[in-house]
Design a protein around this motif. Structure first.
Motif, short mmCIF file in Angstrom:
data_model
loop_
_atom_site.label_atom_id
_atom_site.label_comp_id
_atom_site.label_asym_id
_atom_site.label_seq_id
_atom_site.Cartn_x
_atom_site.Cartn_y
_atom_site.Cartn_z
N ALA A 118 -33.02 2.62 28.83
CA ALA A 118 -32.74 1.41 28.05
C ALA A 118 -31.26 1.09 28.11
O ALA A 118 -30.43 1.96 28.39
CB ALA A 118 -33.19 1.58 26.59
N CYS A 119 -30.93 -0.17 27.83
CA CYS A 119 -29.52 -0.55 27.79
C CYS A 119 -29.34 -1.77 26.89
O CYS A 119 -30.29 -2.52 26.62
CB CYS A 119 -28.98 -0.85 29.18
N GLN A 120 -28.11 -1.93 26.42
CA GLN A 120 -27.73 -3.11 25.64
C GLN A 120 -26.27 -3.38 25.95
O GLN A 120 -25.42 -2.51 25.76
CB GLN A 120 -27.93 -2.87 24.15
N MET A 121 -25.97 -4.57 26.43
CA MET A 121 -24.60 -4.88 26.83
C MET A 121 -24.18 -6.23 26.26
O MET A 121 -24.94 -7.20 26.30
CB MET A 121 -24.48 -4.93 28.35
N ASP A 122 -22.97 -6.27 25.71
CA ASP A 122 -22.36 -7.51 25.25
C ASP A 122 -20.97 -7.61 25.87
O ASP A 122 -20.16 -6.68 25.73
CB ASP A 122 -22.25 -7.55 23.73
N LEU A 123 -20.72 -8.73 26.54
CA LEU A 123 -19.42 -8.95 27.19
C LEU A 123 -18.62 -10.00 26.42
O LEU A 123 -19.17 -11.02 25.99
CB LEU A 123 -19.62 -9.43 28.63
#
Length: 713
Positions: free
Chosen positions: A510-515
């Motif tokens: 799983a992953c969660q990314m905010d740029l």
């Protein structure tokens, strides 16, 4: 008279179409669109005040996604029979849209803004969550609200080895990866999803594939903005400014703040106290009477501190707490911490700590999901709690907020990928993570503690999962950047990226990314992912020292489970008339028994607190489902007596005729006094009538035949 509609169409690679329509509905909103795909229709509206509130120095924006039950031809459950507070599912979609939309507003725009997205019509073959971001952006695109868009969101999945955009729900079951990706024409903004232990390069490939589709969506929105005539956005002035104050503060404070960061104080409280002292000294030196705007001191101080902290890391490749860029904070963990829980663990990484429990329940404990689009039952769920004391704050307990729902969902998706099959694990599983300290990613601490708690409970997971939060600081002018492993809370606020990755030794789950920065190069993203892998494997090595594999057995106080399959036609016999038989078994043996039809068979699941009760229940069930065999001997009970014989229950629910001629070898003239109702006797099944299926029993064949006496004379 029909309204003047403006419609734009996006054609997906497989020929399906998405249309964006404006000019018909909700025309008093600042922006309003209807997005359609198949029979699915979403109405998105946006309203923003002209002026900012007094003293507001941030964007007070709310994003609400809601599904109307009528969209699927349903009536809501419950007493009120109307839509209530947003479900966790709706909250998660709202969060995804918020995380993609918020960064593209101008930094100095502070007016109250509300985005509402409503599912008005559903389609079984269309998942509406991947259209919500597009709808929100399109509503902004046809408004005069300033925003640096457009953006769009898509779901990308790999099905049968091929990447697909916005796949059908029926196809997702075969997906090896599934991500929601949001982005603009130039760059990726947000990623969230799950995968079957994939490699880092495969994830980047999926993101690049999704971004190409997103660019097409953004181009269509630019055309829509032009046709509507909303290229010119409203003018605003939401921030006070005092250049003289900022120049004074920067000249006096930058070096002091840089020096404070360079001391590399590991303790969060001590670091905060030093920064607070520097600020108070400056305010005191200004005096009570000065010509500057006092309300700007706080924001300016934060801006200068952020600049100093970022530059220190870029200059020295060191961090404010003294670690190297790739260094993970010290870890300790224990299992079996709570003696009454089915499984428990404490995981501590630096100043972040989670106490997590695993509880195993029966099918009766399944979570019922009753949504407008998604309904059914859930056998695995994870709840995440974040009390105020975990950060040293006084905060009333008002139940989980959107942040708690989102963090818990990420941890749930990470662990779900390693659970055993339903046949291997018949239990309903509930994981609860209570965060006791927080400075850095508590959701990743939940993943690690959740793995340990599952293994402590004896759940045969495929492999332990660990997670790490990554950050990045970059400077576009110099081209410098620093990728940070296991970020602090402070580094999250001052950085350009928050990137959480979970996985096993084999790959990402799983992953969660905010740029927060424009133009992140994919080569940098790959570097961040591979650095995250090193961190994950380090953490995995640390928790393996505590517990490397599931315990061989359940705790003594954990309910035992046994699964048996029976012919479908025997389900009714086990249940009995009105549930009488199964209720009696459960009452007599203190067990819980669940029966369901799966794949044209009956599946019986027996749960018991101890083995003796389990064995007793299984004996009763096996007796019911056992098939009568000619030639077998049974202990039967006389049910009633007739002149021609007796009816004997020789198996549960199965009666046979013991004819008067089969009771004894001697000839009986009548049944008087031969047998009594309720009497237990041994009988043998000697025949089954082929036409009627009736059973014929004999007692005399079990009795030695008397020798024939010679007549006297």
């Amino acid at each position: 008279m029909l309204p003047n509609l403006i419609t734009k169409t996006i054609t997906l690679q497989d020929g399906r179409q998405i249309t964006i329509e404006t000019g018909a509905l909700a025309k008093q909103a600042d922006g309003s669109v209807v997005v359609k795909m198949g029979k699915a229709m979403l109405l998105a509206t946006v309203v923003s005040k002209k002026e900012a509130g007094e003293g507001v120095d941030f964007l007070p924006m709310s994003v609400d996604y809601q599904e109307k039950f009528a969209a699927s031809g349903k009536i809501p459950g419950g007493f009120l029979k109307r839509e209530g507070r947003l479900s966790d599912y709706e909250i998660l979609i709202s969060r995804i849209v918020d995380r993609a939309i918020r960064p593209i507003f101008p930094d100095d725009y502070h007016a109250d803004t509300q985005i509402a997205i409503t599912l008005m019509s559903s389609d079984e073959e269309v998942l509406p969550d991947c259209l919500a971001g597009l709808a929100a952006s399109a509503a902004l695109a046809v408004s005069d609200i300033p925003f640096n868009g457009p953006i769009s969101e898509v779901r990308v999945a790999k099905i049968d080895g091929q990447l697909v955009i916005n796949p059908k729900p029926s196809d997702l079951e075969k997906a090896s990866l599934e991500f929601i990706v949001a982005g603009s024409l130039e760059f990726i903004l947000m990623v969230e999803g799950e995968a079957n232990e994939i490699q880092e390069d495969e994830m980047v490939e999926a993101m690049e594939f999704a971004h190409e589709e997103i660019k097409r969506h953004c181009q269509v929105q630019l055309e829509l903005t032009k046709e509507v005539g909303k290229e010119q956005k409203r003018e605003y002035n939401h921030e006070k400014s005092d250049p003289a104050l900022f120049d004074k503060m920067r000249s006096e404070l930058y070096d002091k703040l840089y020096q404070s960061v360079s001391k590399q104080i590991a303790n969060k409280s001590e670091r905060s106290a030093l920064i607070k002292e520097i600020k108070e000294e400056f305010v005191e030196a200004l005096g009570e009477e000065h010509e500057f705007e006092a309300s700007l001191i706080g924001p300016y101080f934060h801006k200068i501190h952020k600049e100093a902290a970022r530059n220190f890391t870029l200059d020295t490749k060191k961090r404010m707490d003294g670690r190297d860029l790739t260094e993970v904070r010290p870890i300790w963990s224990v299992v079996d911490y709570l003696p009454s829980a089915h499984g428990s663990a404490v995981f501590t990484r630096g100043e972040t700590q989670s106490v997590t429990t695993c509880t195993l329940g029966t099918k009766m404990d399944e979570q019922m999901v009753d949504g407008a689009v998604i309904s059914g039952y859930n056998k695995f769920f994870l709840h995440y709690n974040f009390p105020g004391f975990s950060t040293g704050e006084v905060k009333p307990n008002r139940g989980p907020g959107r942040r708690e729902v989102g963090h818990g969902n990420l941890a749930m998706r990470a662990l779900k990928k390693v659970l055993p099959s339903e046949i291997e694990n018949p239990y309903t599983i509930r994981i609860v993570s209570d965060i006791l300290e927080s400075n850095g990613s508590s959701s990743m601490a939940t993943v690690c503690a959740g793995s340990l708690a599952l293994m402590d409970a004896g759940v045969k997971i495929k492999a332990p999962v660990t997670g790490i939060a990554m950050g990045m600081i970059s400077d576009a002018k110099s081209g410098k950047y620093a990728i940070l492993s296991d970020i602090l809370g402070d580094e999250d606020h001052l950085g350009d990226m928050d990137f959480k990755v979970t996985g096993t030794e084999k790959g990402i789950t799983a992953c969660q990314m905010d740029l927060k920065v424009e133009g992140l190069d994919y080569s940098v993203l790959k570097e961040a992912l591979h650095q995250a892998k090193e961190g994950r494997l380090h953490i995995l090595n640390e928790i393996n020292k505590t517990l490397a594999a599931p315990k061989p057995d359940l705790k003594p106080h954990t309910p035992r489970s046994f699964v048996m399959m029976i012919p479908k036609e025997l389900i009714g016999a086990v249940i009995g008339p009105g549930g009488k038989v199964i209720q009696e078994i459960q009452k007599d043996t203190s067990t819980t028994i669940v029966i369901e039809e799966i794949d044209n068979q009956g599946k019986i699941n027996v749960f018991s607190a101890n083995q003796d009760n389990m064995d007793a229940a299984l004996r009763r069930i096996k007796a019911i489902v056992a098939q009568p065999e000619i030639g077998e001997t049974y202990t039967g009970k006389v049910k009633n007596i007739q002149p021609f014989g007796a009816f004997v229950e020789f198996m549960p629910g199965k009666d046979g005729l013991l004819h008067i001629s089969e009771i004894k070898w001697e000839r009986l003239e009548s049944m008087d006094g031969v047998l009594e109702p309720g009497e237990e006797i041994m009988v043998k099944l000697i025949d089954v009538d082929k036409k009627t299926g009736k059973f014929k029993l004999s007692r005399k064949v079990l009795i030695p035949k008397p020798e024939k006496q010679e007549p006297k004379g």
